[in-house]
Design a protein around this motif. Structure first.
Motif, PDB file in Angstrom:
ATOM      1  N   THR A  92       3.245   5.801  -5.840  1.00  0.00           N
ATOM      2  CA  THR A  92       4.572   5.832  -6.654  1.00  0.00           C
ATOM      3  C   THR A  92       4.542   4.445  -7.616  1.00  0.00           C
ATOM      4  O   THR A  92       5.248   4.842  -8.551  1.00  0.00           O
ATOM      5  N   HIS A  93       4.261   3.688  -7.526  1.00  0.00           N
ATOM      6  CA  HIS A  93       4.207   2.434  -8.349  1.00  0.00           C
ATOM      7  C   HIS A  93       3.014   2.416  -9.294  1.00  0.00           C
ATOM      8  O   HIS A  93       2.822   1.395 -10.069  1.00  0.00           O
ATOM      9  N   HIS A 141       4.892   8.627   0.677  1.00  0.00           N
ATOM     10  CA  HIS A 141       5.971   8.104  -0.090  1.00  0.00           C
ATOM     11  C   HIS A 141       6.301   8.734  -1.302  1.00  0.00           C
ATOM     12  O   HIS A 141       7.316   8.716  -1.806  1.00  0.00           O
ATOM     13  N   VAL A 142       5.111   9.454  -1.940  1.00  0.00           N
ATOM     14  CA  VAL A 142       5.499  10.101  -2.897  1.00  0.00           C
ATOM     15  C   VAL A 142       6.096  11.266  -2.758  1.00  0.00           C
ATOM     16  O   VAL A 142       7.112  12.061  -3.512  1.00  0.00           O
ATOM     17  N   ILE A 143       6.116  12.024  -1.692  1.00  0.00           N
ATOM     18  CA  ILE A 143       6.796  13.110  -1.307  1.00  0.00           C
ATOM     19  C   ILE A 143       8.173  12.895  -0.896  1.00  0.00           C
ATOM     20  O   ILE A 143       9.239  13.548  -1.359  1.00  0.00           O
ATOM     21  N   LEU A 163      -2.620  -3.117 -11.995  1.00  0.00           N
ATOM     22  CA  LEU A 163      -3.246  -4.504 -11.669  1.00  0.00           C
ATOM     23  C   LEU A 163      -4.824  -4.495 -11.998  1.00  0.00           C
ATOM     24  O   LEU A 163      -5.479  -5.621 -11.869  1.00  0.00           O
ATOM     25  N   VAL A 164      -5.442  -3.471 -12.012  1.00  0.00           N
ATOM     26  CA  VAL A 164      -6.705  -3.379 -12.148  1.00  0.00           C
ATOM     27  C   VAL A 164      -7.251  -2.484 -13.547  1.00  0.00           C
ATOM     28  O   VAL A 164      -6.968  -1.674 -13.743  1.00  0.00           O
ATOM     29  N   ALA A 165      -8.026  -3.291 -13.967  1.00  0.00           N
ATOM     30  CA  ALA A 165      -8.626  -2.655 -15.604  1.00  0.00           C
ATOM     31  C   ALA A 165     -10.140  -2.117 -15.513  1.00  0.00           C
ATOM     32  O   ALA A 165     -10.706  -2.014 -16.274  1.00  0.00           O
ATOM     33  N   THR A 178       0.811  -1.242   0.048  1.00  0.00           N
ATOM     34  CA  THR A 178      -0.088  -0.150  -0.050  1.00  0.00           C
ATOM     35  C   THR A 178       0.926   1.312   0.095  1.00  0.00           C
ATOM     36  O   THR A 178       0.390   2.169  -0.705  1.00  0.00           O
ATOM     37  N   VAL A 179       1.994   1.116   0.689  1.00  0.00           N
ATOM     38  CA  VAL A 179       2.912   2.398   0.684  1.00  0.00           C
ATOM     39  C   VAL A 179       3.081   2.831  -0.824  1.00  0.00           C
ATOM     40  O   VAL A 179       3.322   4.102  -0.821  1.00  0.00           O
TER      41      VAL A 179
END
Length: 585
Positions: A38-39, A458-460, A45-47, A33-34
């Motif tokens: 960022t990834h 995490h983005v920061i 994974l989901v469409a 989740t973190v």
């Protein structure tokens, strides 16, 4: 007649089914989740839109009955995932298959009632005394409703195991505050050794046990002292009459020969224990009122009453003689059994290699139990049961699967076969199967906003602190933070990073940018929660398979002991050995 309802081959087949399902779906369960933003986890994974997932989860929860296996869905779609892109394309298919591959969907567990009925038939044939059925507990007494439900439900099963195996000792691993141990000792007359690694827990259990012993002695000397004069469910202390009392220097009220020992505060417990101790003395079958009195006895602010006592002057001579004779017989029985019906808390860190006889000098054949034993302690309990000839049966309810060590996780640290908690069975170990820590963590429900804060942080860190090393953990900063800005500043200080790089408005801009995408995280988390029972199911099937692989284990089963709405970790792994003549089969 008690018998193993499922064969080793059947268990292995079910394991293969769950493995096949998880081999496709673990990509979601293992996503961190973190790293959600960022990834770009959702798009990877989901469409389908997050709103579609949330709607499907909601409608799935309203469905009644058990799902049916459908195999593959549409062409190129397996368990709702596209076989080419490995992305989720059919949420309803995934949810239905998740239900089908959980323990309820597999139809592989005994109910508690089925197990108890089998036990009663077995002990009836062997001539051992039967154990009665307990009553539901009041949620406001002794423990919260969850713990009360667990203790009462599990204690009856453990007592049945002890009688089935003809043993009188119980070893409670990870005993904590001693609630289960105390109940087994006082309600069922078993000698219980509670082992916990925390000296704080052990000390608290020891103090509670000391008081309970004191009240039991007080009852033997003053069975006439505690008799309420009116039929009310709860009465203040001053409403009790005709009690022989004294006082100490602090003004506490004391009772008869126990003057100087029992304080007024403790007397509240003494009142409730009166009938409990009587039942233990007589070794009678559990009585619903007696069980409730026991639970009340441990709550300092609760007083349970008993029916009014007939004065001796109103009894016939024959009745007085009968009661006198029964009282003498009870006292003689109690003296002979006082050493066996006791709870002894011990402090020790237990592993599969622990020598029980070094911890317990008086150890005889015993039942080993564990109520919500964390991480590797649950599989260690099963290994000990198999390895120790003095252990006749086991009843293990595990929890905290994220703390399990995995032997074949490539991202994990090395661990020897005797230490790793998963896989336990030879069948899964031969296949080098692993789940991954994030997948096991999926069963842990965390506040959604906390997850969102951590992912945006995490983005920061990625954008402004490229030299940041992820070895340091943020910890529980969210519970102390007053806002997202405050959360980020606290986290940066915890990570020893220069917070002056960012103004409050810079930090707030990040929250404002990602807030519209919070629905993605919410929907993704619901998918992980949906898969959690399947992961738990594989772990528990692995433990059952391990017991089935052992030649010395005659009976083994997965049993739903608790109401899953009250206690989500509700499944017990139960096993019995064929040692000697303890078990009739």
């Amino acid at each position: 007649m008690l018998s193993s309802s499922k064969s080793l081959t059947e268990i292995q087949q079910k394991i293969d089914e769950v493995k096949r399902f998880l081999s496709v779906t673990l990509s979601i369960a293992n996503a961190h989740t973190v790293e959600f933003y960022t990834h770009d986890v959702w798009k990877r994974l989901v469409a389908v839109p997050p709103e579609e997932v949330l709607s499907a989860v909601s409608s799935c929860g309203d469905q009644k009955g058990e799902p049916q296996h459908k195999g593959k869905g549409q062409a190129g779609n397996i368990f709702g995932f596209c076989s080419h892109t490995n992305r989720l394309v059919d949420t309803h298919e995934l949810l239905q298959m998740a239900r089908a591959h959980s323990l309820p969907g597999l139809g592989f567990c005994l109910s508690r009632d089925e197990l108890l009925q089998a036990f009663r038939e077995n002990v009836s044939e062997s001539g051992a005394p039967l154990v009665g059925t307990g009553a539901e507990l009041e949620p406001d007494e002794f423990m919260n409703s969850k713990k009360a439900h667990e203790v009462q439900s599990m204690s009856e099963v453990v007592a049945c195991l002890a009688r089935c195996c003809r043993v009188k000792q119980v070893i409670d691993v990870g005993s904590g505050k001693g609630y289960l141990s105390s109940f087994l000792s006082l309600q069922y007359g078993l000698k219980v050794y509670g082992i916990d690694s925390s000296s704080t827990n052990t000390h608290g259990a020891q103090e509670r046990n000391r008081k309970l012993k004191k009240f039991s002695r007080a009852y033997q000397k003053h069975s006439k002292a505690v008799r309420p004069q009116e039929e009310a469910t709860r009465l203040p202390l001053e409403d009790f009459k005709n009690i022989e009392t004294g006082t100490n220097g602090d003004g506490d009220v004391l009772y008869g020969d126990e003057a100087g020992i029992v304080s007024q505060e403790e007397r509240k417990v003494f009142v409730g224990l009166t009938d409990v101790h009587l039942a233990v003395e007589q070794h009678s079958e559990p009585n619903p009122q007696t069980e409730e009195l026991f639970l009340s006895a441990l709550a300092a602010d609760v007083i349970q009453t008993t029916p009014p006592r007939i004065p001796p002057s109103q009894l016939s001579a024959a009745e007085r003689e009968r009661r006198k004779r029964e009282n003498l017989e009870r006292k003689a029985l109690n003296r002979s059994q006082s050493a066996s019906a006791v709870f002894s808390p011990l402090t020790s860190y237990v592993t599969a290699d622990t020598e029980l006889r070094e911890l317990i000098n008086e150890l005889e054949d015993a039942v080993m139990v564990g109520l919500h034993t964390c991480g590797d302690l649950a599989p260690s309990t099963l290994r000990m049961f198999v390895a120790k000839p003095e252990l006749a049966a086991v009843c293990s309810v595990g929890c905290c699967y994220h703390l399990l060590s995995e032997e074949f996780d490539p991202a994990g640290q090395e661990c020897s076969h005797s230490v790793c908690g998963f896989p336990l069975s030879q069948y899964l170990r031969e296949q080098s199967w692993f789940c991954g820590r994030n997948a096991r963590m999926s069963a842990c429900l965390i506040q959604m906003e906390s997850l969102f804060y951590r992912a945006v942080l995490h983005v920061i860190l990625r954008d402004h602190y490229s030299s940041y090393k992820s070895e340091k953990r943020v910890g529980n900063v969210y519970s102390k933070a007053k806002s997202f800005v405050d959360y980020v500043r606290r986290a940066l200080r915890r990570l020893e990073l220069d917070e002056s790089k960012l103004s409050d408005s810079d930090i707030q801009d990040y929250q404002d940018t990602y807030r519209p995408r919070m629905a993605e995280m919410h929907a993704f988390n619901m998918l992980k929660v949906t898969l959690a029972p399947c992961i738990e199911g594989l772990i528990l099937l692995d433990r059952l398979c391990y017991l089935k692989e052992q030649e010395g284990v005659w009976f083994s089963a997965l049993v739903q002991l608790f109401d899953p709405l009250l206690s989500p970790r509700c499944y017990a792994v139960i096993g019995l050995k064929t040692n000697g003549n303890r078990i009739t089969h």
